[in-house]
Design a protein around this motif. Sequence first.
Motif, PDB file in Angstrom:
ATOM      1  N   VAL A  82     -13.575  -4.239   2.832  1.00  0.00           N
ATOM      2  CA  VAL A  82     -14.471  -4.674   1.751  1.00  0.00           C
ATOM      3  C   VAL A  82     -15.781  -5.205   2.329  1.00  0.00           C
ATOM      4  O   VAL A  82     -16.871  -4.865   1.835  1.00  0.00           O
ATOM      5  CB  VAL A  82     -13.786  -5.759   0.890  1.00  0.00           C
ATOM      6  CG1 VAL A  82     -14.776  -6.370  -0.099  1.00  0.00           C
ATOM      7  CG2 VAL A  82     -12.598  -5.163   0.143  1.00  0.00           C
ATOM      8  N   ALA A  83     -15.684  -6.032   3.367  1.00  0.00           N
ATOM      9  CA  ALA A  83     -16.902  -6.619   3.947  1.00  0.00           C
ATOM     10  C   ALA A  83     -17.837  -5.551   4.490  1.00  0.00           C
ATOM     11  O   ALA A  83     -19.069  -5.699   4.433  1.00  0.00           O
ATOM     12  CB  ALA A  83     -16.528  -7.599   5.061  1.00  0.00           C
ATOM     13  N   GLU A  84     -17.282  -4.452   5.007  1.00  0.00           N
ATOM     14  CA  GLU A  84     -18.111  -3.394   5.586  1.00  0.00           C
ATOM     15  C   GLU A  84     -18.752  -2.498   4.530  1.00  0.00           C
ATOM     16  O   GLU A  84     -19.527  -1.610   4.870  1.00  0.00           O
ATOM     17  CB  GLU A  84     -17.277  -2.547   6.549  1.00  0.00           C
ATOM     18  CG  GLU A  84     -16.973  -3.262   7.859  1.00  0.00           C
ATOM     19  CD  GLU A  84     -16.177  -2.399   8.820  1.00  0.00           C
ATOM     20  OE1 GLU A  84     -15.634  -1.364   8.384  1.00  0.00           O
ATOM     21  OE2 GLU A  84     -16.095  -2.767  10.008  1.00  0.00           O
ATOM     22  N   LEU A 184      -8.858  -9.102  -1.006  1.00  0.00           N
ATOM     23  CA  LEU A 184      -9.968  -8.456  -1.701  1.00  0.00           C
ATOM     24  C   LEU A 184     -11.040  -9.479  -2.067  1.00  0.00           C
ATOM     25  O   LEU A 184     -12.241  -9.268  -1.839  1.00  0.00           O
ATOM     26  CB  LEU A 184      -9.444  -7.759  -2.954  1.00  0.00           C
ATOM     27  CG  LEU A 184     -10.450  -6.992  -3.812  1.00  0.00           C
ATOM     28  CD1 LEU A 184     -11.050  -5.831  -3.034  1.00  0.00           C
ATOM     29  CD2 LEU A 184      -9.779  -6.460  -5.081  1.00  0.00           C
ATOM     30  N   PHE A 185     -10.612 -10.621  -2.598  1.00  0.00           N
ATOM     31  CA  PHE A 185     -11.537 -11.678  -3.016  1.00  0.00           C
ATOM     32  C   PHE A 185     -12.270 -12.260  -1.809  1.00  0.00           C
ATOM     33  O   PHE A 185     -13.485 -12.484  -1.836  1.00  0.00           O
ATOM     34  CB  PHE A 185     -10.740 -12.765  -3.741  1.00  0.00           C
ATOM     35  CG  PHE A 185     -11.556 -13.575  -4.706  1.00  0.00           C
ATOM     36  CD1 PHE A 185     -12.218 -12.977  -5.770  1.00  0.00           C
ATOM     37  CD2 PHE A 185     -11.647 -14.960  -4.567  1.00  0.00           C
ATOM     38  CE1 PHE A 185     -12.969 -13.727  -6.660  1.00  0.00           C
ATOM     39  CE2 PHE A 185     -12.391 -15.713  -5.454  1.00  0.00           C
ATOM     40  CZ  PHE A 185     -13.055 -15.100  -6.510  1.00  0.00           C
ATOM     41  N   PHE A 186     -11.526 -12.486  -0.722  1.00  0.00           N
ATOM     42  CA  PHE A 186     -12.121 -13.040   0.489  1.00  0.00           C
ATOM     43  C   PHE A 186     -13.108 -12.054   1.094  1.00  0.00           C
ATOM     44  O   PHE A 186     -14.177 -12.444   1.585  1.00  0.00           O
ATOM     45  CB  PHE A 186     -11.019 -13.376   1.493  1.00  0.00           C
ATOM     46  CG  PHE A 186     -11.467 -14.259   2.627  1.00  0.00           C
ATOM     47  CD1 PHE A 186     -11.377 -15.637   2.539  1.00  0.00           C
ATOM     48  CD2 PHE A 186     -11.988 -13.708   3.791  1.00  0.00           C
ATOM     49  CE1 PHE A 186     -11.794 -16.451   3.579  1.00  0.00           C
ATOM     50  CE2 PHE A 186     -12.410 -14.508   4.833  1.00  0.00           C
ATOM     51  CZ  PHE A 186     -12.312 -15.893   4.730  1.00  0.00           C
ATOM     52  N   GLY A 187     -12.748 -10.760   1.071  1.00  0.00           N
ATOM     53  CA  GLY A 187     -13.654  -9.739   1.593  1.00  0.00           C
ATOM     54  C   GLY A 187     -14.960  -9.683   0.823  1.00  0.00           C
ATOM     55  O   GLY A 187     -16.037  -9.494   1.410  1.00  0.00           O
ATOM     56  N   ILE A 188     -14.881  -9.857  -0.517  1.00  0.00           N
ATOM     57  CA  ILE A 188     -16.109  -9.883  -1.330  1.00  0.00           C
ATOM     58  C   ILE A 188     -16.979 -11.068  -0.913  1.00  0.00           C
ATOM     59  O   ILE A 188     -18.209 -10.947  -0.766  1.00  0.00           O
ATOM     60  CB  ILE A 188     -15.755  -9.962  -2.827  1.00  0.00           C
ATOM     61  CG1 ILE A 188     -15.108  -8.647  -3.282  1.00  0.00           C
ATOM     62  CG2 ILE A 188     -16.997 -10.264  -3.666  1.00  0.00           C
ATOM     63  CD1 ILE A 188     -14.565  -8.683  -4.690  1.00  0.00           C
ATOM     64  N   GLY A 189     -16.343 -12.238  -0.713  1.00  0.00           N
ATOM     65  CA  GLY A 189     -17.100 -13.407  -0.265  1.00  0.00           C
ATOM     66  C   GLY A 189     -17.764 -13.179   1.083  1.00  0.00           C
ATOM     67  O   GLY A 189     -18.920 -13.549   1.309  1.00  0.00           O
ATOM     68  N   LEU A 190     -17.037 -12.533   1.990  1.00  0.00           N
ATOM     69  CA  LEU A 190     -17.574 -12.255   3.322  1.00  0.00           C
ATOM     70  C   LEU A 190     -18.733 -11.259   3.247  1.00  0.00           C
ATOM     71  O   LEU A 190     -19.670 -11.317   4.051  1.00  0.00           O
ATOM     72  CB  LEU A 190     -16.454 -11.697   4.206  1.00  0.00           C
ATOM     73  CG  LEU A 190     -16.631 -11.792   5.726  1.00  0.00           C
ATOM     74  CD1 LEU A 190     -16.852 -13.242   6.155  1.00  0.00           C
ATOM     75  CD2 LEU A 190     -15.403 -11.228   6.421  1.00  0.00           C
TER      76      LEU A 190
END
Length: 439
Positions: A82-84, A184-190
């Motif tokens: 997600v972060a990428e 998923l939520f953490f990846g969006i934040g990152l």
Amino acid sequence: MTETKAPPGGEEEARAKQLQWRMLFGFVGGLIAGLAAHYGAAGAGWVDSATTYVTGPIGQIFLRLLFMLVIPLLVSALIVGVAEMGEMRALKSVGIRTLLYTVVVSSIAVAISLLLVNLIQPGAGVDPALARNLIAEGAEGARAITDRAGEAKSGMDALVAIVPSNFIGAMSENDVLAVMFFALFFGIGLMLVRTPQTAALKTAIEGVFEVSMKLIGLVIRLAPIAIFCFMFNLAAQFGWDLMVRLSAYVGVVLLALGLQMFIVFPVMLRLLANKSPTAFFRQTQEAFVMAFATSSSNATLPTALRVAHDRLRLPDRVARFVLTLGATANQNGTAMFEGVTVIFLAQFFGIDLTLQQQLMVMLVCILGGIGTAGVPAGSLPVIALILASVGVPPEGIGLVLGVDRFLDMCRTTLNVIGDLVAATVVSAGTKDEARPSPA
């Protein structure tokens, strides 16, 4: 005279092929040895001792090693994937394509299974006396499954439970959907917060992913031995008897899975990804064998990720996102199995389901295929819930317990290959670093 060295990629491919062959030999060897023990030493004490104290524990240790590592792998892969994405627009694009693909293909899968089971009607041909014996044999296992189904959350409770109140608790309870929601939520934040600190955090999480993949690679080297043990246990305990006694039911399930695998998936690959189905199936052989042997989408996830990177040459950020979600959310084989089993048991008990009830079964199977745990026999509690909702005795699930292990292996194979098809289709519509796929 200059010595020419094979490129590193070539060495990795050679090792992967060697592992595939060893896994295949383990599969065939275990099957032959198990059948020989079943038919040549029926009732011998050493067979029970071997399955209880040798092959059984070896197989379980292999699975537990994979499950021990798959949660950190799943979390790190999804967060980094997600972060990428780079920006919310890219995540939205990939996410929407993945969701649409999953719903459409799952709907096709369930429609095929319900059509076949209504046309062939395998439940109408089961000998009632034999069926009573099979239900009696599976009574204890059926009670355990119906109890698990009664404890399972449903409706709004299940929806709310997707959001974990305690991430560590969700991991300890192996609540994969809740863990994936957090990742998923953490990846969006990152992805949204871009500072030197979050860049360092992303690098650390990538390190967790790489360490998890390395450790899983070491565990996978034991796969040929574990696969031998799995197949020996299955063949030594059951032989071909149960398969023959429930051949009509097994045949419908396998026909439905085969149509999805060898007709629907190739059409999707050719039309939506411009990919040769023959090349695709050749490149995903390792995932085939691992899925069939372990009966677990989660346990096969590391192999699927490696196949997507090394063999299919899919963009990492898309493959990690689609495959980690797909291990729980894109289970075509599970949805098909649930649909066939519910209608089969309704036919056996003489319960004529209306069109409206069958449509409800279809909808629940689609949702069940999205939310079922990616572990062996993870779909059985869902089937018990569906049976109770349409007035079919849930204890009837005992009728199919004897052949469930084999069918679980088959439907897991479809689930895993379906995830790789989804990743290929979604990647085809993504602007990313092009990595040429081998022919």
